[in-house]
Design an enzyme around this catalytic site. Sequence first.
Site, PDB file in Angstrom:
ATOM      1  N   TRP A  91     -51.063 -24.747 -20.462  1.00 44.12           N
ATOM      2  CA  TRP A  91     -50.659 -23.280 -19.570  1.00 44.12           C
ATOM      3  C   TRP A  91     -49.177 -22.835 -19.623  1.00 44.12           C
ATOM      4  O   TRP A  91     -49.075 -21.724 -19.514  1.00 44.12           O
ATOM      5  CB  TRP A  91     -50.953 -24.099 -18.076  1.00 44.12           C
ATOM      6  CG  TRP A  91     -52.337 -24.451 -17.872  1.00 44.12           C
ATOM      7  CD1 TRP A  91     -53.611 -23.513 -17.375  1.00 44.12           C
ATOM      8  CD2 TRP A  91     -52.966 -25.867 -18.014  1.00 44.12           C
ATOM      9  NE1 TRP A  91     -54.413 -24.434 -17.279  1.00 44.12           N
ATOM     10  CE2 TRP A  91     -54.265 -25.670 -17.594  1.00 44.12           C
ATOM     11  CE3 TRP A  91     -52.530 -26.948 -18.350  1.00 44.12           C
ATOM     12  CZ2 TRP A  91     -55.122 -26.633 -17.746  1.00 44.12           C
ATOM     13  CZ3 TRP A  91     -53.234 -28.125 -18.227  1.00 44.12           C
ATOM     14  CH2 TRP A  91     -54.398 -27.939 -18.141  1.00 44.12           C
ATOM     15  N   THR A 139     -54.193 -28.716  -9.029  1.00 41.01           N
ATOM     16  CA  THR A 139     -54.768 -27.929 -10.172  1.00 41.01           C
ATOM     17  C   THR A 139     -54.753 -28.790 -11.389  1.00 41.01           C
ATOM     18  O   THR A 139     -53.704 -28.912 -11.897  1.00 41.01           O
ATOM     19  CB  THR A 139     -53.989 -26.578 -10.104  1.00 41.01           C
ATOM     20  OG1 THR A 139     -54.117 -26.097  -9.075  1.00 41.01           O
ATOM     21  CG2 THR A 139     -54.743 -25.613 -11.153  1.00 41.01           C
ATOM     22  N   GLU A 140     -55.757 -28.603 -12.227  1.00 42.19           N
ATOM     23  CA  GLU A 140     -56.039 -29.351 -13.566  1.00 42.19           C
ATOM     24  C   GLU A 140     -55.750 -30.807 -13.580  1.00 42.19           C
ATOM     25  O   GLU A 140     -55.306 -31.333 -14.562  1.00 42.19           O
ATOM     26  CB  GLU A 140     -55.220 -28.487 -14.565  1.00 42.19           C
ATOM     27  CG  GLU A 140     -55.409 -27.142 -14.637  1.00 42.19           C
ATOM     28  CD  GLU A 140     -56.791 -26.791 -15.110  1.00 42.19           C
ATOM     29  OE1 GLU A 140     -57.666 -27.763 -15.396  1.00 42.19           O
ATOM     30  OE2 GLU A 140     -57.199 -25.534 -15.288  1.00 42.19           O
ATOM     31  N   LEU A 141     -55.806 -31.432 -12.153  1.00 40.45           N
ATOM     32  CA  LEU A 141     -55.573 -32.712 -12.123  1.00 40.45           C
ATOM     33  C   LEU A 141     -53.961 -33.105 -12.603  1.00 40.45           C
ATOM     34  O   LEU A 141     -53.706 -34.224 -12.978  1.00 40.45           O
ATOM     35  CB  LEU A 141     -56.638 -33.782 -12.930  1.00 40.45           C
ATOM     36  CG  LEU A 141     -57.162 -34.809 -12.054  1.00 40.45           C
ATOM     37  CD1 LEU A 141     -57.976 -34.165 -10.946  1.00 40.45           C
ATOM     38  CD2 LEU A 141     -57.978 -35.675 -12.988  1.00 40.45           C
ATOM     39  N   SER A 142     -53.259 -32.015 -12.498  1.00 45.76           N
ATOM     40  CA  SER A 142     -51.764 -32.345 -12.579  1.00 45.76           C
ATOM     41  C   SER A 142     -51.206 -33.312 -11.460  1.00 45.76           C
ATOM     42  O   SER A 142     -51.760 -33.093 -10.333  1.00 45.76           O
ATOM     43  CB  SER A 142     -51.022 -30.824 -12.666  1.00 45.76           C
ATOM     44  OG  SER A 142     -51.330 -30.427 -11.413  1.00 45.76           O
TER      45      SER A 142
END
Lengths: 404, 413
Positions: free
Chosen positions: A315, A152-155
Amino acid sequence: MSDKRAIVLYLHVHQPYRVRHYTALDVGHRHDYFDAPEGGRENNADIVRKVAYKSYLPTNEHLQRMLETHPDFKLSLSITGTVLEQFERYAPEVLASFQRLVATGRVEIVAETYHHSLAFFYNRDEFEQQVVMHREKLQQLFGVTPTAFRNTELSYNNDLAYWADKAGYTAILCEGWDAVMGWRSPNFVYQPAFTSNIRALTKNYKLSDDIAFRFSNRSWEEYPLTTDKFLDWANASWDQPLLNLFMDYETFGEHQWADSGIFGFLEHLPKAWLANNSHTFMTVSQAAESFPAVDTLDCPQTITWADTERDLTAWLGNRMQQGAISSLYGLTDMVMSTNNLSLIEDWRRLQTSDHFYYMCTKYFNDGDVHAYFSPYQTPYDAYINFMNSYHDLKYRLAEAGQPV
Amino acid sequence: MKILMLGWELPPHHTGGMGVVCYQMCKELAQSGADIEFILPYTAEFPNIDFMTVNPALPEGVTEVIGSMAGSTYDSQYFTYVDNKGNSRGVQMHEHQSAYTQYVAKLARLNEYDVIHAHDWLTFRAALAAKQLTAKPLFVHVHATEFDRSGGSYGNPLVREIEHMGLLLADKIFAISQATKDTIVREYNIDPAKIEIVHNAMELEESELHEDTSVNTFTYLQIMQSRGYKVILSAGRLTIQKGLIHLLEAFAKVVEKRPKTILLIVGSGEQYAELIEHSAALGLSGNVIFTGRINGTGKTWRDAFRVANLFVMPSVSEPFGLTPFEALLQHTPALISKQSGASELLRNVLKLDYWDIEEMSNQILAVCNNSDLEITLAEEGSAELANITWKRSVQKMMHHYQLHAHKQKVLHV
């Protein structure tokens, strides 16, 4: 090893289930957190149909034509479970158009969590279940099994790469952020630290963001961006094998509107790029196996592709965000032990990272980009709706005999 | 820049926000080099004010004017004249308004000023007289119009007439919010180009509060808080314009869900009895506390803002609304109606329509039940205050003073 230089175009497709205006007086009386009335700003069906019309349908039409016209054109997509469900319910024609793209065999689908969540950082079991759910959904709708992973979100951090390696993925995506890359170029394949088989592809954020963020910005000194100009920049690194263009799918038609010329740019790109026959396109997994890793990528800290900080603060930066997410994951055991599928699903939908993004107060005073993506007027409204839903989940858990 | 400033009140002898605004504005103006003579309708000591001259408007033969600051509306004020023999007699507001006008006219004839600056309709007649006599540029400052005070109706025709004259003949109008500017244009038919928005700010320092108490007034509430209670505060004049009936209705729903909640109502006014009766009728007697009038620049007032977990300003109509700024200054989050001028300016506060009782209870409950929300609102809100300063507004005012003073000189050479 390929002797051709490749553009790796990767687009991320996602829509959350936005929480409706849900008040403290609704808690214990209704459980329809995600069903905003028609015409409401948080109405998910309206939003999906609107974005389908502005972005998904026209973009897929262009992509389909590009695949038919250029045999060397390829791309990769990640499509979350939450958006796939909403396509099935509200815009089946969009789902069909994605299925046609995948059927060409030249569109790779990348694995991720079904609910676009930050579960990796809070509950590893839950994270793995969501990855499995997503894999099964892809198998069901597209008949494919993914070999590359994005979170997610390129985390991204070393732990994630380690996990993905053990899980058998051959490629993982991350931001080519200076703090991690140092002097190194993002245009190569890297091996994540402490892994054996997996390879990392790092986003070329300068060139990606020229398209995703700056394309229609008239105060940008390079405006307007033409394919010629763009390829000039791309050719400056002619001796490096890759050009990783990673961005939100909704760049096309939604973030950058059709009247900006973004579709013309997209369609012209493969033609201009492939005019040089030492150029090609690759999907992410293909790129990872076509070139040897030039170095080890060590990333103990968590990076993402968001904001100038490239961390999780969009976030999890303020107390509301931190409190909301840890409250939600605090319910994990009770939620799972109910075996109540609709309750579990509602809890998972609340895990979608967008809810926490809407609560971000960073830059709120400047009325920035975060506000563009939020259906709420303030981060506080987002928090209040979310926490009321959370309290209702607890109410339902109590009803189910859980010791909340 | 010599300014003849016409006002109706200054703290600590004041009833509403206008006095606090005038005080802070003049302080900043003086810092920017303005020489201010401030004319008040009553005699009083101002130990805090050394940055300007404050003079009472004394009629012939009167040595002292005692004002009644009964905490009610301006119209119902009365004054007591004391002569040099110690005899006193009471006068009504309108009689004293004429005396104020005569005094200002006399002053304007005797002294040289660069500009005249008048605050709200009570001083407009005097301002017009001074302008007529001296031809100096007139700035009228609108804190509230009769339209606002009458809750959006026509109001008192005499007051409307005076306001209209002042607005028409002013060289420049300072409005405290966009909403006020819109009202002036719409209700009084004034050219918008003549109106500048000058936002208020809240920068009172601890040393500027006067000691009306030596103890912490609200220890009882703090004990209740330690037992799980949350305290909601409302502060201001108890008038229909402030929307407190809506707050009581919303608060009843809050208490239903969360009995450990207290509503502290600070202030006095014509709705006092009605609000007490209404809260009793709603079964809230045990949850609502009325303090009566508390001076707005004293430590008791500050303590009320400090002890509260949430400040609520549910005004039906509020040209500006300084109280949410006071709350944020004390690190207390604020919930305000979208119908207030303050909502144009503040971002990190909760906002709603004053009539939306359900949403009001929802938002109050959200703050009471989630300390993360209370803390984030307080932190972000008070950080935001740092950028809302009198300096910014006063720079704008000085610019317009200079422009008009210069124009006036050129015309009269």
